[in-house]
Structure formats: structure tokens, C-alpha cells
Design a protein around this motif. Structure first.
Motif, PDB file in Angstrom:
ATOM      1  N   THR A 208       0.789  -1.235   0.000  1.00  0.00           N
ATOM      2  CA  THR A 208       0.000   0.000   0.000  1.00  0.00           C
ATOM      3  C   THR A 208       0.816   1.278   0.000  1.00  0.00           C
ATOM      4  O   THR A 208       0.243   2.360  -0.058  1.00  0.00           O
ATOM      5  N   ALA A 209       2.136   1.183   0.093  1.00  0.00           N
ATOM      6  CA  ALA A 209       2.997   2.374   0.198  1.00  0.00           C
ATOM      7  C   ALA A 209       2.582   3.242   1.382  1.00  0.00           C
ATOM      8  O   ALA A 209       2.619   4.463   1.318  1.00  0.00           O
ATOM      9  N   THR A 210       2.162   2.601   2.473  1.00  0.00           N
ATOM     10  CA  THR A 210       1.835   3.308   3.709  1.00  0.00           C
ATOM     11  C   THR A 210       2.457   2.576   4.886  1.00  0.00           C
ATOM     12  O   THR A 210       2.597   1.345   4.873  1.00  0.00           O
ATOM     13  N   ILE A 211       2.838   3.334   5.901  1.00  0.00           N
ATOM     14  CA  ILE A 211       3.255   2.758   7.175  1.00  0.00           C
ATOM     15  C   ILE A 211       2.458   3.443   8.271  1.00  0.00           C
ATOM     16  O   ILE A 211       1.930   4.535   8.086  1.00  0.00           O
ATOM     17  N   GLY A 212       2.356   2.794   9.408  1.00  0.00           N
ATOM     18  CA  GLY A 212       1.621   3.343  10.533  1.00  0.00           C
ATOM     19  C   GLY A 212       2.547   3.765  11.658  1.00  0.00           C
ATOM     20  O   GLY A 212       3.613   3.173  11.846  1.00  0.00           O
ATOM     21  N   LEU A 213       2.139   4.790  12.392  1.00  0.00           N
ATOM     22  CA  LEU A 213       2.850   5.235  13.585  1.00  0.00           C
ATOM     23  C   LEU A 213       1.835   5.401  14.701  1.00  0.00           C
ATOM     24  O   LEU A 213       0.884   6.174  14.574  1.00  0.00           O
ATOM     25  N   ILE A 214       2.026   4.668  15.778  1.00  0.00           N
ATOM     26  CA  ILE A 214       1.137   4.775  16.941  1.00  0.00           C
ATOM     27  C   ILE A 214       1.936   5.356  18.094  1.00  0.00           C
ATOM     28  O   ILE A 214       2.929   4.775  18.542  1.00  0.00           O
ATOM     29  N   ILE A 215       1.509   6.530  18.550  1.00  0.00           N
ATOM     30  CA  ILE A 215       2.173   7.198  19.656  1.00  0.00           C
ATOM     31  C   ILE A 215       1.200   7.296  20.826  1.00  0.00           C
ATOM     32  O   ILE A 215       0.055   6.869  20.735  1.00  0.00           O
ATOM     33  N   ARG A 216       1.660   7.877  21.940  1.00  0.00           N
ATOM     34  CA  ARG A 216       0.807   7.901  23.132  1.00  0.00           C
ATOM     35  C   ARG A 216      -0.023   9.173  23.245  1.00  0.00           C
ATOM     36  O   ARG A 216      -1.126   9.141  23.771  1.00  0.00           O
TER      37      ARG A 216
ATOM     38  N   ILE B 154       0.595   7.089   8.387  1.00  0.00           N
ATOM     39  CA  ILE B 154      -0.669   7.237   9.100  1.00  0.00           C
ATOM     40  C   ILE B 154      -0.350   7.277  10.593  1.00  0.00           C
ATOM     41  O   ILE B 154       0.230   6.332  11.133  1.00  0.00           O
ATOM     42  N   THR B 155      -0.709   8.374  11.268  1.00  0.00           N
ATOM     43  CA  THR B 155      -0.388   8.540  12.684  1.00  0.00           C
ATOM     44  C   THR B 155      -1.658   8.469  13.527  1.00  0.00           C
ATOM     45  O   THR B 155      -2.683   9.051  13.167  1.00  0.00           O
ATOM     46  N   ALA B 156      -1.573   7.752  14.635  1.00  0.00           N
ATOM     47  CA  ALA B 156      -2.704   7.637  15.559  1.00  0.00           C
ATOM     48  C   ALA B 156      -2.184   7.663  16.984  1.00  0.00           C
ATOM     49  O   ALA B 156      -1.021   7.341  17.242  1.00  0.00           O
ATOM     50  N   SER B 157      -3.047   8.046  17.917  1.00  0.00           N
ATOM     51  CA  SER B 157      -2.663   8.151  19.326  1.00  0.00           C
ATOM     52  C   SER B 157      -3.424   7.134  20.159  1.00  0.00           C
ATOM     53  O   SER B 157      -4.648   7.040  20.071  1.00  0.00           O
ATOM     54  N   SER B 158      -2.699   6.405  21.000  1.00  0.00           N
ATOM     55  CA  SER B 158      -3.331   5.424  21.884  1.00  0.00           C
ATOM     56  C   SER B 158      -3.838   6.059  23.168  1.00  0.00           C
ATOM     57  O   SER B 158      -4.606   5.433  23.908  1.00  0.00           O
ATOM     58  N   GLY B 159      -3.399   7.290  23.464  1.00  0.00           N
ATOM     59  CA  GLY B 159      -3.832   7.935  24.704  1.00  0.00           C
ATOM     60  C   GLY B 159      -3.408   7.180  25.955  1.00  0.00           C
ATOM     61  O   GLY B 159      -4.093   7.227  26.973  1.00  0.00           O
TER      62      GLY B 159
ATOM     63  N   ARG C  67      -3.591  -3.245   5.702  1.00  0.00           N
ATOM     64  CA  ARG C  67      -2.456  -3.724   4.919  1.00  0.00           C
ATOM     65  C   ARG C  67      -1.325  -2.703   4.830  1.00  0.00           C
ATOM     66  O   ARG C  67      -0.703  -2.526   3.779  1.00  0.00           O
ATOM     67  N   VAL C  68      -1.066  -1.998   5.939  1.00  0.00           N
ATOM     68  CA  VAL C  68       0.107  -1.133   5.944  1.00  0.00           C
ATOM     69  C   VAL C  68       1.348  -1.990   5.762  1.00  0.00           C
ATOM     70  O   VAL C  68       1.365  -3.178   6.083  1.00  0.00           O
ATOM     71  N   ASP C  69       2.393  -1.374   5.220  1.00  0.00           N
ATOM     72  CA  ASP C  69       3.622  -2.126   4.969  1.00  0.00           C
ATOM     73  C   ASP C  69       4.407  -2.391   6.249  1.00  0.00           C
ATOM     74  O   ASP C  69       5.236  -3.307   6.286  1.00  0.00           O
ATOM     75  N   GLY C  70       4.191  -1.596   7.279  1.00  0.00           N
ATOM     76  CA  GLY C  70       4.885  -1.792   8.538  1.00  0.00           C
ATOM     77  C   GLY C  70       4.381  -0.808   9.567  1.00  0.00           C
ATOM     78  O   GLY C  70       3.651   0.134   9.253  1.00  0.00           O
TER      79      GLY C  70
END
Length: 349
Positions: free
Chosen positions: A72-80, A106-111, A128-131
Motif C-alpha cells: 500500500t505504500a503506507t506505514i503506521g505510527l502509533i504514539i501515546r 498514518i499517525t494515531a494516538s493510543s492515549g 495492509r500497511v507495509d509496517g
């Protein structure tokens, strides 16, 4: 319908064939320029880039990644916490690396919520993010194992995972704290207090360990003036240090486990008009403006984010490589100011 001079239909998206025709070069040359192959002759590359700009050609990143085995040429980032400058700086650095690889982040927060962390991780895997790059909030990442075994890599940042094997990018929490407390001891302090919290068990555990090591080397009882908070509210830290200062044998110096704890301690000191040698983990933007001198442990937050993102892309290129752990070094820096004699500094907000 009238075709353009290059023979392309103005109603459709221009292709590499159209670019090759307009530039008067081969399709292979256009492909090499689009993929930034450095061996293309400069004059040919300039002609191709000019034709691309004139036609409005956009490279098909999804197709390119499918050909290379990515999806998908996308990666995810999950921060707090998106509002925390530490995590927003990590996100900015990771975004810059992703752009170099023609990849969306793609960035998201877990809080700080482990259940939310798991929900976000599984959702991004389904997309289906690449990583993934993850700043973990919980103490169980075993649910990553199946997807990692299937070939979707993850890099953990700030804290290592529990329950799966993956690459990590960490701060040298223990050494930074040990060096800081050693400085307090070298200045002659024997009554050294510590205020930490339990929100991040790994980083705070490492910082507590570094402080204990330095105190133990000097034969100082690390438990005499120690507070472990269950909240990151600065007021909690202020109450804790207030209790220490009210004790019969108060500390003369204090180590704060992070910058939010430091803010609560400074506010309490200003309220009491008290002098106390301050030291803390985490440098931050407004530390030079604090109304008390303080020595802080600093580090390059952008380097942490950059390193984690580059590790992820290396893993995508070499999925069978051994897992690695990289540590970002720390350093000590003096911040804050000395209030003028007889002048009371205003309380912190």
C-alpha cells in the motif's frame, strides 16, 4: 475529440509512454528517471522531467510498490499523546523519512490506553500497511507475533515490546540518569530525593535504576527521599516534594523523572520560596525560562524518530535480518534562571 500534439488524450491521465513520446526518449529512460536512478545522463533526465511537468505526469506509487513486493505504500505510527511535543517531534521525523521512500505515514494516538493501542494496531494491519512504528502503552505486545511472522514488520520506539521480537529504538535512560545524579553527588549533595511516576514502566524503571546505581556507588540510601507517583499531573509532584521538604531531614537536591514532574516541583518551590538543587530527565522548549536553575538530561528526539523509521524501511528491504536494538545517547545541559534577590517569581500555570 482532438488529441494533443504529443498524441495523448487530454481526458485521461498521462502515462510513461506519453512522457517518452514527448521527451523523445525510450520508455526505459522514463522509468529510470521516475525511479530516480542516478546513472541517467543529465540532459536526458532534464528532458524527461520537463515532459513530466508539462503533461502533469504523476508516478503510480502503488503500482511501483506492488512490483517491489510491497502493498500500500503506507506505514503506521502509533504514539501515546499527539499533544506532547516529544511524540509530535517523533512523528515529524518519521514523516520526513517516509517521504524519502515515497510512502505515506498514518499517525494515531493510543492515549496511554493498552486496549486502544491493540485496537489501532489490528486496524492498521487490516488496512495492509507495509509496517508499523509503535510507542507501546501496554506491557503485552504478543498479539503482534502473527502479523510479524507473516512478514509485516514493526519497530518499537521508546520502550521495547513484551511478548514478541522486533527492532527497537530507545533512549539511554539509565546512563543519562546515572550521569545526572553523579553530578549532584560530585557537587557535595548527600540528601538526594527522587520523584518518578509509573505511567511508563520501562523508561521510569530504567531511570530509577540509573539513580539507584549512582546513589549506591556513593553509599547513599536511595529510599530515604523517594516518591513514586500514580499520576502525571504536576500538582501530584508538587505535593510529593512538599512532603519531603516538610520532613525533619529534607533533601538538598532532587531528581525529577520527567519534565511534567519538574514543572510541579518548581511550582511548589516558588510557592514556598525554597531553594533546592534541581535535576530532571527530559529537556523541553521552555526549560531555559524556568524560574529556578535546573540540570536536565537532553537527547535528540528527531534522531529517535528518524532512526526508528529508517530501521523499518531497512526491515522492509531485508525481512530476514536479525532483530536489532539501537540506543540514542543522552547528554546533560543546564537550564533555568536564578531569580533576583528578594523577588518572588510568579507561579507556573
Amino acid at each position: 475529440m482532438t488529441d494533443q500534439a504529443d498524441g495523448s488524450d487530454p481526458g485521461r491521465r498521462p502515462t510513461m509512454v506519453d512522457v517518452a513520446r514527448a521527451a523523445g526518449v525510450s520508455l526505459k529512460t522514463v522509468s529510470r528517471v521516475a525511479n530516480e536512478v542516478p546513472t541517467v545522463r543529465a540532459d536526458l533526465a532534464e528532458r524527461v522531467q520537463g515532459a513530466m511537468a508539462e503533461l502533469g505526469f504523476k508516478r503510480n506509487h502503488v503500482a511501483a510498490n506492488l512490483r517491489s513486493g510491497r502493498t500500500t505504500a503506507t506505514i503506521g505510527l502509533i504514539i501515546r499523546d499527539l499533544a506532547n511535543p516529544f511524540y509530535s517531534t517523533i512523528a515529524a521525523a518519521a514523516t520526513a523519512v517516509a517521504e524519502r521512500f515515497d510512502t505515506r505515514l498514518i499517525t494515531a494516538s493510543s492515549g496511554w490506553d493498552p486496549a486502544r493501542e491493540r485496537e489501532l494496531v489490528l486496524d492498521l494491519f487490516e488496512r495492509r500497511v507495509d509496517g508499523l512504528i509503535v510507542v507501546p502503552s501496554g506491557d503485552d505486545q504478543s498479539y503482534f507475533r502473527t502479523e510479524i511472522d507473516r512478514g509485516t514488520p514493526a519497530v518499537f520506539i521508546d520502550s521495547p515490546p513484551d511478548g514478541c521480537r522486533a527492532d527497537t529504538a530507545l533512549l539511554d535512560n539509565r546512563t543519562g540518569t546515572r550521569d545526572l545524579v553523579r553530578r549532584l553527588i560530585a557537587e557535595g549533595h548527600r540528601g538526594i530525593g527522587t520523584v518518578t511516576d509509573t505511567l511508563n514502566a520501562y523508561t521510569m524503571g530504567e531511570r530509577r535504576a540509573g539513580a539507584r546505581e549512582a546513589l549506591g556507588e556513593a553509599g547513599i540510601d536511595g529510599g530515604r527521599h523517594a516518591a513514586r507517583l500514580h499520576s502525571d499531573r504536576p500538582r501530584s509532584a508538587g505535593d510529593a516534594v512538599g512532603a519531603m521538604l516538610d520532613a525533619p531531614d529534607p533533601p538538598t537536591a532532587l531528581f525529577c523523572g520527567n519534565n511534567r514532574i519538574l514543572l510541579g516541583v518548581v511550582e511548589e518551590m516558588v510557592r514556598r520560596r525554597t531553594r533546592l538543587r534541581l535535576a530532571a530527565f527530559d529537556d523541553f522548549e521552555f526549560a531555559p525560562l524556568l524560574p529556578r536553575p535546573v540540570t536536565v538530561v537532553g537527547y535528540d528526539t528527531r534522531e529517535l524518530g528518524r532512526l526508528a523509521a529508517e530501521m523499518l524501511f531497512r526491515r522492509l528491504e531485508s525481512p530476514g535480518a536479525e532483530t536489532s536494538n539501537h540506543v540514542v545517547p543522552t547528554y546533560l545541559v543546564d537550564r533555568g534562571t536564578e531569580p533576583a534577590p528578594g523577588r518572588r517569581s510568579p507561579p507556573l500555570p
